[in-house]
Design an enzyme around this catalytic site. Structure first.
Site, PDB file in Angstrom:
ATOM      1  N   PHE A  79      40.336 -38.461 -20.221  1.00  0.00           N
ATOM      2  CA  PHE A  79      40.898 -37.122 -20.455  1.00  0.00           C
ATOM      3  C   PHE A  79      41.247 -36.507 -19.111  1.00  0.00           C
ATOM      4  N   GLU A 137      42.521 -31.060 -11.702  1.00  0.00           N
ATOM      5  CA  GLU A 137      43.401 -31.488 -10.596  1.00  0.00           C
ATOM      6  C   GLU A 137      42.688 -31.256  -9.269  1.00  0.00           C
ATOM      7  N   CYS A 145      39.055 -29.143 -27.080  1.00  0.00           N
ATOM      8  CA  CYS A 145      38.390 -30.441 -26.858  1.00  0.00           C
ATOM      9  C   CYS A 145      37.115 -30.210 -26.036  1.00  0.00           C
ATOM     10  N   LEU A 146      37.234 -29.341 -25.030  1.00  0.00           N
ATOM     11  CA  LEU A 146      36.063 -29.059 -24.190  1.00  0.00           C
ATOM     12  C   LEU A 146      34.938 -28.457 -25.027  1.00  0.00           C
ATOM     13  N   ALA A 162      33.034 -31.279 -26.548  1.00  0.00           N
ATOM     14  CA  ALA A 162      32.243 -32.037 -25.568  1.00  0.00           C
ATOM     15  C   ALA A 162      31.096 -31.194 -25.027  1.00  0.00           C
ATOM     16  N   ARG A 163      31.336 -29.902 -24.786  1.00  0.00           N
ATOM     17  CA  ARG A 163      30.272 -29.030 -24.264  1.00  0.00           C
ATOM     18  C   ARG A 163      29.138 -28.915 -25.272  1.00  0.00           C
ATOM     19  N   GLU A 223      32.847 -29.927 -17.227  1.00  0.00           N
ATOM     20  CA  GLU A 223      33.003 -29.202 -18.498  1.00  0.00           C
ATOM     21  C   GLU A 223      32.762 -27.705 -18.309  1.00  0.00           C
ATOM     22  N   GLY A 224      33.169 -27.182 -17.160  1.00  0.00           N
ATOM     23  CA  GLY A 224      32.962 -25.767 -16.850  1.00  0.00           C
ATOM     24  C   GLY A 224      31.688 -25.599 -16.047  1.00  0.00           C
TER      25      GLY A 224
HETATM   26  P1  TGC Z   1      41.627 -18.118 -22.391  1.00  0.00           P
HETATM   27  O1  TGC Z   1      42.468 -16.892 -22.343  1.00  0.00           O
HETATM   28  O2  TGC Z   1      40.119 -17.986 -22.397  1.00  0.00           O
HETATM   29  O3  TGC Z   1      42.039 -18.991 -23.631  1.00  0.00           O
HETATM   30  C1  TGC Z   1      43.357 -19.415 -23.893  1.00  0.00           C
HETATM   31  C2  TGC Z   1      43.393 -19.716 -25.369  1.00  0.00           C
HETATM   32  O4  TGC Z   1      42.425 -20.735 -25.692  1.00  0.00           O
HETATM   33  C3  TGC Z   1      41.424 -20.207 -26.574  1.00  0.00           C
HETATM   34  N1  TGC Z   1      40.138 -20.690 -26.085  1.00  0.00           N
HETATM   35  C4  TGC Z   1      39.474 -21.679 -26.640  1.00  0.00           C
HETATM   36  N2  TGC Z   1      39.700 -22.391 -27.733  1.00  0.00           N
HETATM   37  C5  TGC Z   1      38.815 -23.341 -28.037  1.00  0.00           C
HETATM   38  N3  TGC Z   1      37.737 -23.614 -27.285  1.00  0.00           N
HETATM   39  C6  TGC Z   1      37.475 -22.921 -26.153  1.00  0.00           C
HETATM   40  N4  TGC Z   1      36.433 -23.211 -25.395  1.00  0.00           N
HETATM   41  C7  TGC Z   1      38.356 -21.895 -25.798  1.00  0.00           C
HETATM   42  N5  TGC Z   1      38.397 -21.026 -24.791  1.00  0.00           N
HETATM   43  C8  TGC Z   1      39.492 -20.296 -24.977  1.00  0.00           C
HETATM   44  C9  TGC Z   1      41.525 -18.702 -26.483  1.00  0.00           C
HETATM   45  O5  TGC Z   1      41.102 -18.090 -27.664  1.00  0.00           O
HETATM   46  C10 TGC Z   1      42.996 -18.499 -26.214  1.00  0.00           C
HETATM   47  O6  TGC Z   1      43.658 -18.641 -27.459  1.00  0.00           O
HETATM   48  P2  TGC Z   1      44.929 -17.721 -27.786  1.00  0.00           P
HETATM   49  O7  TGC Z   1      45.226 -18.004 -29.226  1.00  0.00           O
HETATM   50  O8  TGC Z   1      44.501 -16.324 -27.521  1.00  0.00           O
HETATM   51  O9  TGC Z   1      45.989 -18.209 -26.837  1.00  0.00           O
HETATM   52  O10 TGC Z   1      42.055 -19.004 -21.186  1.00  0.00           O
HETATM   53  P3  TGC Z   1      41.732 -18.750 -19.773  1.00  0.00           P
HETATM   54  O11 TGC Z   1      42.867 -19.274 -18.978  1.00  0.00           O
HETATM   55  O12 TGC Z   1      41.307 -17.324 -19.560  1.00  0.00           O
HETATM   56  O13 TGC Z   1      40.452 -19.696 -19.572  1.00  0.00           O
HETATM   57  C11 TGC Z   1      39.664 -19.428 -18.544  1.00  0.00           C
HETATM   58  C12 TGC Z   1      38.537 -20.436 -18.459  1.00  0.00           C
HETATM   59  C13 TGC Z   1      37.964 -20.273 -17.066  1.00  0.00           C
HETATM   60  C14 TGC Z   1      37.472 -20.096 -19.489  1.00  0.00           C
HETATM   61  C15 TGC Z   1      39.020 -21.867 -18.693  1.00  0.00           C
HETATM   62  O14 TGC Z   1      40.091 -22.119 -17.867  1.00  0.00           O
HETATM   63  C16 TGC Z   1      37.909 -22.860 -18.468  1.00  0.00           C
HETATM   64  O15 TGC Z   1      37.128 -23.183 -19.360  1.00  0.00           O
HETATM   65  N6  TGC Z   1      37.808 -23.445 -17.207  1.00  0.00           N
HETATM   66  C17 TGC Z   1      36.899 -24.519 -16.935  1.00  0.00           C
HETATM   67  C18 TGC Z   1      37.656 -25.816 -16.980  1.00  0.00           C
HETATM   68  C19 TGC Z   1      36.829 -26.952 -17.454  1.00  0.00           C
HETATM   69  O16 TGC Z   1      35.801 -26.785 -18.085  1.00  0.00           O
HETATM   70  N7  TGC Z   1      37.293 -28.157 -17.203  1.00  0.00           N
HETATM   71  C20 TGC Z   1      36.648 -29.313 -17.706  1.00  0.00           C
HETATM   72  C21 TGC Z   1      37.488 -30.532 -17.494  1.00  0.00           C
HETATM   73  S1  TGC Z   1      37.035 -31.908 -18.515  1.00  0.00           S
HETATM   74  C22 TGC Z   1      35.558 -32.427 -17.919  1.00  0.00           C
HETATM   75  O17 TGC Z   1      34.949 -31.867 -17.091  1.00  0.00           O
HETATM   76  C23 TGC Z   1      35.046 -33.633 -18.547  1.00  0.00           C
HETATM   77  S2  TGC Z   1      33.517 -34.202 -17.979  1.00  0.00           S
HETATM   78  C24 TGC Z   1      33.270 -35.323 -19.192  1.00  0.00           C
HETATM   79  C25 TGC Z   1      32.067 -36.134 -19.140  1.00  0.00           C
HETATM   80  O18 TGC Z   1      31.985 -37.083 -18.338  1.00  0.00           O
HETATM   81  O19 TGC Z   1      31.187 -35.906 -20.000  1.00  0.00           O
HETATM   82  P1  FAD Z   2      36.292 -25.534  -8.349  1.00  0.00           P
HETATM   83  O1  FAD Z   2      37.028 -25.095  -9.551  1.00  0.00           O
HETATM   84  O2  FAD Z   2      37.030 -25.646  -7.079  1.00  0.00           O
HETATM   85  O3  FAD Z   2      35.025 -24.569  -8.139  1.00  0.00           O
HETATM   86  C1  FAD Z   2      34.313 -24.523  -6.915  1.00  0.00           C
HETATM   87  C2  FAD Z   2      33.210 -23.461  -7.017  1.00  0.00           C
HETATM   88  O4  FAD Z   2      33.803 -22.180  -7.230  1.00  0.00           O
HETATM   89  C3  FAD Z   2      32.272 -23.678  -8.207  1.00  0.00           C
HETATM   90  O5  FAD Z   2      30.957 -23.352  -7.831  1.00  0.00           O
HETATM   91  C4  FAD Z   2      32.771 -22.673  -9.234  1.00  0.00           C
HETATM   92  O6  FAD Z   2      31.758 -22.242 -10.140  1.00  0.00           O
HETATM   93  C5  FAD Z   2      33.200 -21.522  -8.327  1.00  0.00           C
HETATM   94  N1  FAD Z   2      34.184 -20.635  -8.960  1.00  0.00           N
HETATM   95  C6  FAD Z   2      35.360 -20.975  -9.518  1.00  0.00           C
HETATM   96  N2  FAD Z   2      36.005 -19.873  -9.976  1.00  0.00           N
HETATM   97  C7  FAD Z   2      35.192 -18.825  -9.700  1.00  0.00           C
HETATM   98  C8  FAD Z   2      35.287 -17.414  -9.915  1.00  0.00           C
HETATM   99  N3  FAD Z   2      36.337 -16.874 -10.556  1.00  0.00           N
HETATM  100  N4  FAD Z   2      34.259 -16.633  -9.509  1.00  0.00           N
HETATM  101  C9  FAD Z   2      33.188 -17.168  -8.887  1.00  0.00           C
HETATM  102  N5  FAD Z   2      33.043 -18.483  -8.646  1.00  0.00           N
HETATM  103  C10 FAD Z   2      34.036 -19.291  -9.053  1.00  0.00           C
HETATM  104  N6  FAD Z   2      37.607 -33.339 -15.363  1.00  0.00           N
HETATM  105  C11 FAD Z   2      38.457 -33.823 -16.312  1.00  0.00           C
HETATM  106  O7  FAD Z   2      39.517 -33.265 -16.550  1.00  0.00           O
HETATM  107  N7  FAD Z   2      38.144 -34.958 -17.003  1.00  0.00           N
HETATM  108  C12 FAD Z   2      36.995 -35.642 -16.787  1.00  0.00           C
HETATM  109  O8  FAD Z   2      36.740 -36.663 -17.450  1.00  0.00           O
HETATM  110  C13 FAD Z   2      36.097 -35.167 -15.784  1.00  0.00           C
HETATM  111  N8  FAD Z   2      34.972 -35.881 -15.480  1.00  0.00           N
HETATM  112  C14 FAD Z   2      34.207 -35.480 -14.405  1.00  0.00           C
HETATM  113  C15 FAD Z   2      33.153 -36.305 -13.971  1.00  0.00           C
HETATM  114  C16 FAD Z   2      32.402 -35.944 -12.865  1.00  0.00           C
HETATM  115  C17 FAD Z   2      31.319 -36.837 -12.369  1.00  0.00           C
HETATM  116  C18 FAD Z   2      32.665 -34.714 -12.192  1.00  0.00           C
HETATM  117  C19 FAD Z   2      31.849 -34.293 -11.015  1.00  0.00           C
HETATM  118  C20 FAD Z   2      33.704 -33.903 -12.621  1.00  0.00           C
HETATM  119  C21 FAD Z   2      34.494 -34.285 -13.709  1.00  0.00           C
HETATM  120  N9  FAD Z   2      35.598 -33.526 -14.117  1.00  0.00           N
HETATM  121  C22 FAD Z   2      36.442 -33.984 -15.080  1.00  0.00           C
HETATM  122  C23 FAD Z   2      35.990 -32.353 -13.334  1.00  0.00           C
HETATM  123  C24 FAD Z   2      35.159 -31.105 -13.620  1.00  0.00           C
HETATM  124  O9  FAD Z   2      35.507 -30.547 -14.850  1.00  0.00           O
HETATM  125  C25 FAD Z   2      35.380 -30.126 -12.457  1.00  0.00           C
HETATM  126  O10 FAD Z   2      34.707 -30.655 -11.341  1.00  0.00           O
HETATM  127  C26 FAD Z   2      34.907 -28.738 -12.776  1.00  0.00           C
HETATM  128  O11 FAD Z   2      35.656 -28.154 -13.814  1.00  0.00           O
HETATM  129  C27 FAD Z   2      34.968 -27.825 -11.541  1.00  0.00           C
HETATM  130  O12 FAD Z   2      36.187 -27.924 -10.903  1.00  0.00           O
HETATM  131  P2  FAD Z   2      36.250 -28.214  -9.315  1.00  0.00           P
HETATM  132  O13 FAD Z   2      35.387 -29.376  -9.039  1.00  0.00           O
HETATM  133  O14 FAD Z   2      37.657 -28.303  -8.907  1.00  0.00           O
HETATM  134  O15 FAD Z   2      35.560 -26.933  -8.659  1.00  0.00           O
END
Ligand code: TGC
Ligand code: FAD
Length: 395
Positions: A140, A144, A250-251, A254-255, A375-376
Site C-alpha cells: 500500500f 512519500e 483503509c487506514l 488497519a488501525r 498508520e498515523g
Molecule cells: P479529513 O478532512 O480528516 O478527511 C477527509 C475525508 O476523509 C474522511 N475521513 C476518514 N474516513 C475513513 N476513515 C478515516 N480514518 C477518516 N479520516 C477522515 C473524512 O470524513 C473526510 O470525508 P469527507 O466526506 O468530509 O470528504 O482529512 P485531513 O486531510 O484533515 O486528514 C488529516 C489527517 C492528519 C487525519 C490524515 O491526513 C492522516 O490520518 N494522516 C496520517 C497518515 C497516515 O496515517 N499514514 C499511514 C500510511 S499507511 C501505513 O503507515 C501502513 S503501516 C502498515 C503496517 O506495516 O502495518
Molecule cells: P512526518 O510526517 O514527517 O512526522 C515527523 C514528526 O512530526 C512526527 O513526530 C509527527 O507526529 C510530527 N508531526 C507531524 N505533523 C504534526 C503537527 N501538525 N503538529 C505536531 N507534530 C506533527 N506508509 C505507507 O504508506 N505504507 C506502508 O506500508 C507503510 N509501512 C511503514 C512501515 C514502517 C516500518 C514505517 C516506519 C513506516 C511505514 N509507513 C508506511 C509510513 C508511516 O505511515 C509514516 O512513517 C508515518 O505516517 C509518519 O510519517 P513520516 O515518517 O513522514 O513523519
C-alpha cells in the site's frame, strides 16, 4: 505459602478481567488456532529472522491456510469473520512479532480491503482469490519521502495518456514493497487523489528494500519509485471517491487491527517478565517479592486490561456499523503507547539480559517504535481526538 499469598494466581495474569469469557465460541476457536500457529511456527524462528533482518516468507502458506488474509471480507475465498476475530488474529500474531502482524494487516486491510471496497468486479475476481491464498502479495503506497503525516501534500501524480494513466513519483516506508506482486498506490490526478493497482514487472517501477532498520527487522520495508509507469485504465480503482477518504478508510481498518495487535506484544513481554522476576533472586528474595517491582507489574496488568476492554468494545461497535475514525484513533494511540511503555519497562526489569534478543521485550520494544509511528503517529491521533472534542482542526 502463608495466608497473605494464598489465592495468588487465581486470575489469568494476562487476562485479569476474563475478557475471554466475553468472546463467542467461534472467536475463541479463531484465537486458539492462531495462537497454536504462533507457538509452533512463529516463535521458534522469529528471533533469528529479526537478527538477520529477513522476513519469514515460509509462513505465508500457513497464514493463508488459516484464512488470515482478508479474514473479515466476504466471498473471493475470504473467511468472512467478524471484527473481534480479526482483532484476535492480530493480537496472537503480534504476540509473535509485530512484523508478522504487519504483513497480514497490509495484505488484508491495505491491499485486499481497497480492492474489495473500491475495485471493479474484474479487479476483485483477478486479485482477491489469489491474495486470500497468499499466491499474490500486496502493498500500500501512501507515504512519500517529504512527509507521511500530511498525505494530501502528495507529489506522486497520475496523468491521463489516451486510455491509460502515467505515474511519476516516489513512495517511502512501504511494508512489503520489495516482495509484493502488486501495489495499491495513491496518486494525485487533475481531479484529486485516486487509487491505482500497479503490478510488479511494470516498466519504470522500482521497489528497493530499505536497509539498516533497527525496528521491524523481520518485516520487509521498501520504497516504490515510479518513472513514467504506464497503468492501464482498467487498473484504476473505479469506486473510490476522489480525495483522501478512500485511503483513510483503509487506514481505519488497519488501525483497528493494530489496536488489538499491540496487546499481544505487551502480553508476551509481561508473561516473560513474570517468569523472570519470580525466579531471579536478589538480596535474598525473588525480584517479584519487592514492592517496587510489584507496583510496576500491576501497572502493566492495569494497562493491558484497559486496552483489552477498549478494543473489544471497538470491535462490537465495528460490527454494528457504529465505529468512527476518532474512536479508532483513541484505541490506536492508547494501545500503542501502552504496549511500548510496557515493552520498555520489561526490558529495564530484565537488567542486562533485557538488551539480549534471547528475551522478547527488546525486540517488541524496537518493533513498537515503528508501530506507534506508522498508520498515523501518536501526535496525529491525539490531534484527531482534539478535533473531535473541539471541532477545531489543529493539524
Ligand atoms: P479529513 O478532512 O480528516 O478527511 C477527509 C475525508 O476523509 C474522511 N475521513 C476518514 N474516513 C475513513 N476513515 C478515516 N480514518 C477518516 N479520516 C477522515 C473524512 O470524513 C473526510 O470525508 P469527507 O466526506 O468530509 O470528504 O482529512 P485531513 O486531510 O484533515 O486528514 C488529516 C489527517 C492528519 C487525519 C490524515 O491526513 C492522516 O490520518 N494522516 C496520517 C497518515 C497516515 O496515517 N499514514 C499511514 C500510511 S499507511 C501505513 O503507515 C501502513 S503501516 C502498515 C503496517 O506495516 O502495518
Ligand atoms: P512526518 O510526517 O514527517 O512526522 C515527523 C514528526 O512530526 C512526527 O513526530 C509527527 O507526529 C510530527 N508531526 C507531524 N505533523 C504534526 C503537527 N501538525 N503538529 C505536531 N507534530 C506533527 N506508509 C505507507 O504508506 N505504507 C506502508 O506500508 C507503510 N509501512 C511503514 C512501515 C514502517 C516500518 C514505517 C516506519 C513506516 C511505514 N509507513 C508506511 C509510513 C508511516 O505511515 C509514516 O512513517 C508515518 O505516517 C509518519 O510519517 P513520516 O515518517 O513522514 O513523519
Amino acid at each position: 505459602m502463608n495466608d497473605k499469598t494464598a489465592g495468588r494466581r487465581a486470575l489469568d495474569p494476562l487476562d485479569l478481567y476474563d475478557v475471554r469469557s466475553l468472546l463467542s465460541e467461534d472467536e475463541r476457536m479463531v484465537q486458539e488456532s492462531v495462537a497454536r500457529f504462533v507457538d509452533d511456527q512463529v516463535l521458534p524462528k522469529i528471533q533469528k529472522h529479526f537478527e538477520d533482518h529477513t522476513f519469514p516468507r515460509d509462513l505465508i502458506g500457513g497464514l493463508a491456510d488459516l484464512g488470515l488474509f482478508g479474514s473479515y471480507l466476504e466471498g473471493y475465498g475470504c473467511a468472512g469473520m467478524n471484527a473481534a476475530s480479526y482483532g484476535l488474529i492480530c493480537q496472537e500474531l503480534e504476540r509473535g512479532d509485530s512484523g508478522v502482524r504487519s504483513f497480514v494487516s497490509v495484505q488484508s486491510s491495505l491491499c485486499m480491503f481497497p480492492i474489495y471496497t473500491y475495485g471493479s468486479d474484474e479487479q476483485k475476481e483477478k486479485y482477491l482469490p489469489k491474495m486470500a491464498k497468499g499466491e499474490l502479495i500486496g502493498c500500500f503506497g501512501l507515504t512519500e519521502p517529504h512527509g507521511g503525516s500530511d498525505p494530501l501534500n502528495m507529489k506522486t501524480h497520475a496523468k491521463r495518456r489516451g486510455g491509460d494513466w502515467v505515474l511519476n513519483g516516489a513512495k517511502m516506508w512501504i511494508t512489503n514493497a520489495s516482495i509484493a506482486d502488486l501495489a495499491v498506490v495513491w496518486a494525485m490526478t487533475e481531479e484529486g487523489v485516486r487509487g491505482f493497482i500497479v503490478e510488479r514487472g511494470t516498466r519504470g517501477l522500482a521497489t528497493p528494500e530499505i536497509e539498516h532498520k533497527f525496528s521491524l527487522r523481520a518485516s520487509s520495508t521498501g520504497s516504490l519509485f515510479f518513472e513514467d509507469v504506464v497503468v492501464p485504465a482498467a487498473n484504476m480503482l473505479p469506486k473510490s471517491t476522489v480525495g483522501l477518504k478512500a485511503p483513510l478508510s483503509c487506514l481505519t481498518q488497519a488501525r483497528f487491527g493494530i489496536s488489538w495487535g499491540v496487546i499481544g506484544a505487551a502480553q508476551a513481554c509481561l508473561a516473560q517478565l513474570l517468569e523472570y522476576t519470580a525466579s531471579r533472586i536478589l538480596f535474598g528474595r525473588p525480584l517479584a517479592a519487592n514492592q517496587a517491582i510489584q507496583i510496576r507489574l500491576a501497572e502493566m496488568a492495569r494497562k493491558i486490561t484497559t486496552a483489552q476492554l477498549l478494543s473489544l468494545q471497538l470491535a462490537r461497535l465495528k460490527d454494528s456499523g457504529r465505529m468512527t475514525p476518532a474512536q479508532v484513533s483513541l484505541a490506536k494511540w492508547n494501545n500503542c503507547r501502552m504496549a511500548l511503555d510496557i515493552a520498555r519497562d520489561c526490558r529495564d526489569m530484565l537488567g542486562g539480559a533485557g538488551i539480549s534478543a534471547e528475551f522478547v521485550p527488546i525486540r517488541h520494544a524496537l518493533n513498537l517504535e515503528s508501530v506507534i509511528t506508522y498508520e498515523g503517529t501518536e501526535t496525529i491521533h491525539q490531534l484527531t481526538i482534539g478535533r473531535e472534542l473541539t471541532g477545531i482542526n489543529a493539524f
